[in-house]
Enzyme design. Structure first.
Site, PDB file in Angstrom:
ATOM      1  N   GLU A 145       2.395  -9.563  -9.430  1.00 48.77           N
ATOM      2  CA  GLU A 145       2.925 -10.243  -8.252  1.00 48.77           C
ATOM      3  C   GLU A 145       3.333 -11.686  -8.520  1.00 48.77           C
ATOM      4  O   GLU A 145       4.054 -12.287  -7.720  1.00 48.77           O
ATOM      5  CB  GLU A 145       1.888 -10.197  -7.120  1.00 48.77           C
ATOM      6  CG  GLU A 145       2.460 -10.530  -5.760  1.00 48.77           C
ATOM      7  CD  GLU A 145       1.447 -10.436  -4.631  1.00 48.77           C
ATOM      8  OE1 GLU A 145       1.773 -10.863  -3.504  1.00 48.77           O
ATOM      9  OE2 GLU A 145       0.318  -9.952  -4.869  1.00 48.77           O
ATOM     10  N   THR A 195      -5.886  -6.686  -6.637  1.00 53.77           N
ATOM     11  CA  THR A 195      -5.932  -5.269  -6.991  1.00 53.77           C
ATOM     12  C   THR A 195      -7.099  -4.584  -6.299  1.00 53.77           C
ATOM     13  O   THR A 195      -6.987  -3.444  -5.842  1.00 53.77           O
ATOM     14  CB  THR A 195      -6.056  -5.096  -8.520  1.00 53.77           C
ATOM     15  OG1 THR A 195      -4.990  -5.798  -9.166  1.00 53.77           O
ATOM     16  CG2 THR A 195      -5.986  -3.625  -8.904  1.00 53.77           C
ATOM     17  N   HIS A 229       2.780  -6.977   6.383  1.00 50.54           N
ATOM     18  CA  HIS A 229       2.350  -5.586   6.537  1.00 50.54           C
ATOM     19  C   HIS A 229       2.129  -5.300   8.018  1.00 50.54           C
ATOM     20  O   HIS A 229       1.517  -6.097   8.721  1.00 50.54           O
ATOM     21  CB  HIS A 229       1.060  -5.336   5.752  1.00 50.54           C
ATOM     22  CG  HIS A 229       0.768  -3.894   5.527  1.00 50.54           C
ATOM     23  ND1 HIS A 229       0.342  -3.062   6.535  1.00 50.54           N
ATOM     24  CD2 HIS A 229       0.840  -3.120   4.416  1.00 50.54           C
ATOM     25  CE1 HIS A 229       0.157  -1.844   6.044  1.00 50.54           C
ATOM     26  NE2 HIS A 229       0.461  -1.859   4.757  1.00 50.54           N
ATOM     27  N   ARG A 283       8.316  -1.150   5.770  1.00 51.39           N
ATOM     28  CA  ARG A 283       7.351  -2.068   6.375  1.00 51.39           C
ATOM     29  C   ARG A 283       8.006  -3.134   7.238  1.00 51.39           C
ATOM     30  O   ARG A 283       7.461  -3.531   8.274  1.00 51.39           O
ATOM     31  CB  ARG A 283       6.502  -2.716   5.278  1.00 51.39           C
ATOM     32  CG  ARG A 283       5.532  -1.744   4.646  1.00 51.39           C
ATOM     33  CD  ARG A 283       4.760  -2.358   3.503  1.00 51.39           C
ATOM     34  NE  ARG A 283       3.707  -1.458   3.044  1.00 51.39           N
ATOM     35  CZ  ARG A 283       2.903  -1.711   2.027  1.00 51.39           C
ATOM     36  NH1 ARG A 283       3.039  -2.841   1.340  1.00 51.39           N
ATOM     37  NH2 ARG A 283       1.972  -0.849   1.672  1.00 51.39           N
TER      38      ARG A 283
END
Length: 510
Positions: free
Chosen positions: A473, A104, A303, A340
């Site tokens: 996640e 985070t 990414h 992405r």
């Protein structure tokens, strides 16, 4: 040296390391020298939450039993703890790293949400249905639709909840795969991660919720099929079994587990990762050991914009505020705000599998995270486009032509080359000019343990395992084959809250 003395020495060293790490403003994504540094040193080097040692609970305050044990002190874990406390429970958080925050802390672009009060205040027309449809399209129609529906319908209330506890996300931008501005950021436009972690930690402390760091949960305990506690190792020495009426697992994904990634996706072997080193899939393993099942484990997001030398994520908000991507020949080659996976594929198709983010001072003023990128030495700058071209070794005449064409596209609101329709509110004409060299990196693991909308962990028969909840996640299914930027922060808050609420309801019903 006896066991107690060794434990005390390790604890003192951990305190010193945490204090040192928390004074380092640039450490959050710094994975430099990660092959040689020790685990504690690396973890501390990544701590940028602004947390001090006083925010963590001393070991001598540990109890033998709590109403709810939360494993992992990232955004999902702290949200769960706050909601459990608000429901009258006595929760505890165990975090294996020397500092709270997890991945985070590294979050950059923002938190997606639809039909929010901040959107309405700013005249942004949005709907939960549109958010649902665009996320489903981004995931190639493979998302768990029930989870997705709950997610979008509870996104605005998550923004309200954060605001109610002093975490205001009213600066709104756009990310790839979206057609409306729904990515909520801190008021000054800065990266969301450190701001969010700092705010959640402050609330955890104010609510008197114990949070133990260097507390590595190794195993979930069960009696008659019901999860009723954990086995946890403190400071790498003291192993204890702590009982509870429910356990919430919020340990994150496995983006830093090179072996596991290589086993499920051999094609990603050798990629850099943006994940903090604690993201090794521990929660998935311990949940499988008590009968939980997984989904989409081979769905791993790469990414497109990662600074390669330090494995540092360059947030999507830079493109959302108007930056373009150019190849070594000085030309654009894709819609920068496509999903992405598509942008990554376009970069990987280039000869050297890298490109440059190019932007002006206007983008820099709107995307505050760029200040951090400058501090870390990632940003090239020049007073003219031609001088910038020289800095990054691309043809000056071509780069100038590319920006001229782009600025005309912005003026006409039509990108004839690649069909980009978002992040075109401002052209790139305000000197000085900037560039950051990027390439793809492993960023997020869409797969994980299977849960339902109550965040109950499901077994292979689709039935809830009593007393076991999970969020964030560590879970899978919500994002399908591709996650939209800004949805991970939304997920940890929305489902973290739900895990706290539902685990409390479970305990009360016992």
């Amino acid at each position: 040296m006896n066991k107690k003395v060794l434990s005390a020495l390790i604890l003192v060293l951990s305190v010193l390391l945490v204090i040192a790490g928390c004074g380092s403003g640039n450490a959050g994504n710094n994975t430099e020298n990660k092959e040689t540094a020790g685990p504690t040193a690396k973890a501390t080097a990544e701590a940028t939450s602004g947390a001090s040692q006083t925010e963590y609970t001393p070991f001598d305050q540990l109890k033998d039993k709590y109403d709810i044990i939360i494993v992992g002190a990232g955004g999902a874990g702290m949200s769960a703890a706050l909601e459990a406390k608000a429901s009258g429970m006595n929760p505890v958080i165990f975090e294996k790293m020397p500092v709270a925050g997890g991945n985070t802390t590294k979050s950059s672009s923002g938190m997606n949400a639809s039909e929010t009060k901040f959107q309405k205040e700013q005249g942004i027309q949005d709907s939960n249905d549109l958010f649902y449809e665009e996320t489903l399209k981004g995931g190639h129609d493979t998302n768990d639709k029930e989870m997705l529906r709950f997610f979008v319908d509870n996104s605005a209330s998550a923004i309200d909840w954060l605001d109610s506890i002093g975490i205001k996300l009213n600066n709104i931008t756009i990310t790839g795969g979206m057609n409306e501005k729904r990515t909520h950021r801190p008021e000054d436009g800065s990266a969301i991660g450190q701001y969010l972690v700092k705010g959640l930690l402050q609330n955890v402390r104010e609510q008197g919720i114990p949070l133990f760091v260097n507390a590595d949960v190794k195993e979930l305990t069960q009696t008659d099929g019901k999860v009723n506690g954990v086995k946890v190792v403190f400071n790498q020495v003291d192993e204890k079994t702590i009982a509870s009426n429910a356990v919430v697992v919020t340990t994150g994904g496995f983006g830093a587990n090179k072996e596991l990634i290589a086993s499920v996706r051999p094609d990603l072997k050798g990629y850099v990762t943006t994940n903090q080193i604690g993201s090794t899939g521990d929660g998935i393993k311990m949940i499988e050991q008590v009968g939980g099942t997984t989904v989409d484990m081979d769905q791993i997001q790469v990414h497109p914009t990662v600074q390669q030398e330090k494995s540092y994520l360059i947030g999507e908000a830079v493109r959302g505020e108007g930056a373009i991507l150019v190849a070594q020949d000085g030309k654009r080659f894709t819609n920068e705000l496509g999903t992405r996976d598509n942008v990554t594929a376009a970069i990987n198709a280039l000869a050297d599998k890298s490109a440059y983010l190019v932007f002006d001072s206007g983008v820099k003023s709107r995307a505050k995270a760029i200040q951090q990128y400058e501090k870390m030495g990632f940003v090239k700058t020049a007073d003219t486009i031609e001088a910038l071209a020289k800095e990054i070794n691309v043809p000056a005449d071509q780069l100038k032509a590319t920006l001229d064409t782009w600025n005309s596209s912005v003026k006409n609101k039509k990108d004839a080359e690649f069909g980009r329709t978002t992040g075109m509110d401002n052209d790139l004409s305000a000197a000085p000019y900037y560039a950051i060299k990027i390439g793809p990196g492993i960023h997020y693991t869409m797969g994980g343990v299977k849960i339902n909308t109550n965040t109950e962990v499901l077994n292979k028969e689709g039935k809830a395992i009593p007393g076991l909840f999970a969020a964030g996640e560590v879970t899978g299914g919500l994002h399908g084959q591709n996650r939209i930027g800004g949805n991970s922060v939304a997920e940890i808050i929305i489902f973290g809250r739900q895990a706290g609420i539902k685990s409390a309801e479970f305990v009360k019903a016992q």
